[in-house]
Write a protein that holds these residues in place. Structure first.
Motif, short mmCIF file in Angstrom:
data_model
loop_
_atom_site.label_atom_id
_atom_site.label_comp_id
_atom_site.label_asym_id
_atom_site.label_seq_id
_atom_site.Cartn_x
_atom_site.Cartn_y
_atom_site.Cartn_z
N UNK A 26 -48.88 -26.66 2.06
CA UNK A 26 -49.28 -25.69 3.07
C UNK A 26 -50.55 -26.24 3.69
N UNK A 27 -50.46 -26.61 4.97
CA UNK A 27 -51.49 -27.41 5.62
C UNK A 27 -51.69 -28.68 4.78
N UNK A 58 -40.11 -34.91 5.43
CA UNK A 58 -38.76 -34.59 5.87
C UNK A 58 -38.77 -33.49 6.91
N UNK A 59 -39.58 -32.48 6.69
CA UNK A 59 -39.68 -31.35 7.62
C UNK A 59 -41.09 -30.80 7.65
N UNK A 60 -41.45 -30.24 8.78
CA UNK A 60 -42.61 -29.36 8.83
C UNK A 60 -42.27 -28.22 9.77
N UNK A 61 -42.76 -27.02 9.45
CA UNK A 61 -42.42 -25.86 10.25
C UNK A 61 -43.52 -24.82 10.11
N UNK A 62 -43.46 -23.83 10.99
CA UNK A 62 -44.43 -22.74 11.02
C UNK A 62 -43.67 -21.42 10.91
N UNK A 105 -42.55 -30.42 3.87
CA UNK A 105 -41.68 -30.79 2.76
C UNK A 105 -41.48 -32.30 2.77
N UNK A 106 -41.77 -32.96 1.65
CA UNK A 106 -41.69 -34.42 1.55
C UNK A 106 -40.82 -34.83 0.38
N UNK A 107 -40.10 -35.93 0.55
CA UNK A 107 -39.35 -36.56 -0.53
C UNK A 107 -39.83 -38.00 -0.64
N UNK A 108 -40.32 -38.35 -1.81
CA UNK A 108 -40.82 -39.71 -2.07
C UNK A 108 -41.87 -40.13 -1.04
N UNK A 160 -36.19 -24.84 6.65
CA UNK A 160 -35.22 -25.69 7.34
C UNK A 160 -34.09 -26.15 6.42
N UNK A 161 -32.87 -26.24 6.94
CA UNK A 161 -31.75 -26.76 6.14
C UNK A 161 -31.93 -28.24 5.87
N UNK A 162 -31.32 -28.72 4.82
CA UNK A 162 -31.42 -30.12 4.43
C UNK A 162 -30.03 -30.73 4.26
N UNK A 163 -29.97 -32.04 4.24
CA UNK A 163 -28.68 -32.71 4.04
C UNK A 163 -28.77 -33.82 2.99
N UNK A 164 -29.99 -34.19 2.57
CA UNK A 164 -30.14 -35.29 1.62
C UNK A 164 -29.91 -34.82 0.19
#
Length: 198
Positions: free
Chosen positions: A187-188, A135-139, A128-131, A171-175
């Motif tokens: 995805x990949x 921000x996160x990567x997970x499996x 997951x990316x912002x600009x 994943x939780x976010x805060x932004x």
């Protein structure tokens, strides 16, 4: 179509639920890829929570976890657009979550990838990316409840039908989002969702 969203399904939550907790979104909450998300008037603090999403491929009720994989054949990523402050107040008052979780356009949805016999989704990397900043990567191994367990739990009391969607966690976010942010889900190395904030 029913849209099930699993809440708090990452392994690092301090007080994990004993069973998956889910709520429903209406079909009007979906945004398809290439459509923008407009920050709603009721809150300026909207936080994007990425999810793994599966599409139900057959009718099922009271499905055993070991057979859960037989009920979906497509996977993607989606986003639950959360207003955390309002949600916290809603939970304190014991009110239904839908008032803040199920509003129109609250569930951007990516394009689906077909799962075949020679693909192991356990090895997929969800990013997951912002600009253009990751921000996160997970499996899938990071999910507290597996997708098969979620399919089983949801189907205990609600019949699953072809085309139903399950936002299975992330994943939780805060932004908080701001106008002109660009959100991307991968995805990949395959981009499955791009979303502009307006």
């Amino acid at each position: 179509m029913k849209i099930f969203c699993i809440q708090n399904n990452l392994e690092y939550f301090k007080i994990p639920p004993k069973k998956p907790i889910f709520f429903l979104k209406p079909e009007s909450s979906l945004i398809r890829s290439r459509q923008p998300f407009f920050i709603p008037e009721f809150s300026s603090n909207i936080v994007p929570v990425p999810h793994v999403v599966i599409k139900v491929s057959r009718l099922g009720k009271a499905i055993q976890p070991k057979f859960g994989h037989l009920y979906y054949s497509e996977i993607t990523m989606g986003i639950d657009m959360e207003a955390p402050e309002i949600l916290t107040e809603t939970i304190k008052k014991g009110h239904p979550w839908e008032v803040v979780k199920s509003y129109d356009a609250s569930a951007p949805l990516g394009k689906f990838i077909t799962i075949t016999d020679n693909i192991s989704i356990e090895n997929f990397c969800f990013r997951f990316c912002i600009n253009n900043i990751e921000i996160n990567k997970f499996f899938l191994k990071n999910l507290r409840f597996s997708i098969n367990e979620i399919v089983s739990h949801v189907s205990e009391n609600i019949m699953l039908k072809m085309g139903d969607l399950i936002f299975a966690g992330g994943p939780p976010q805060s932004k908080s989002l701001v106008i002109n942010d660009i959100l991307d889900c991968f995805i990949d190395d395959e981009k499955v969702l791009t979303l502009k904030i307006k």
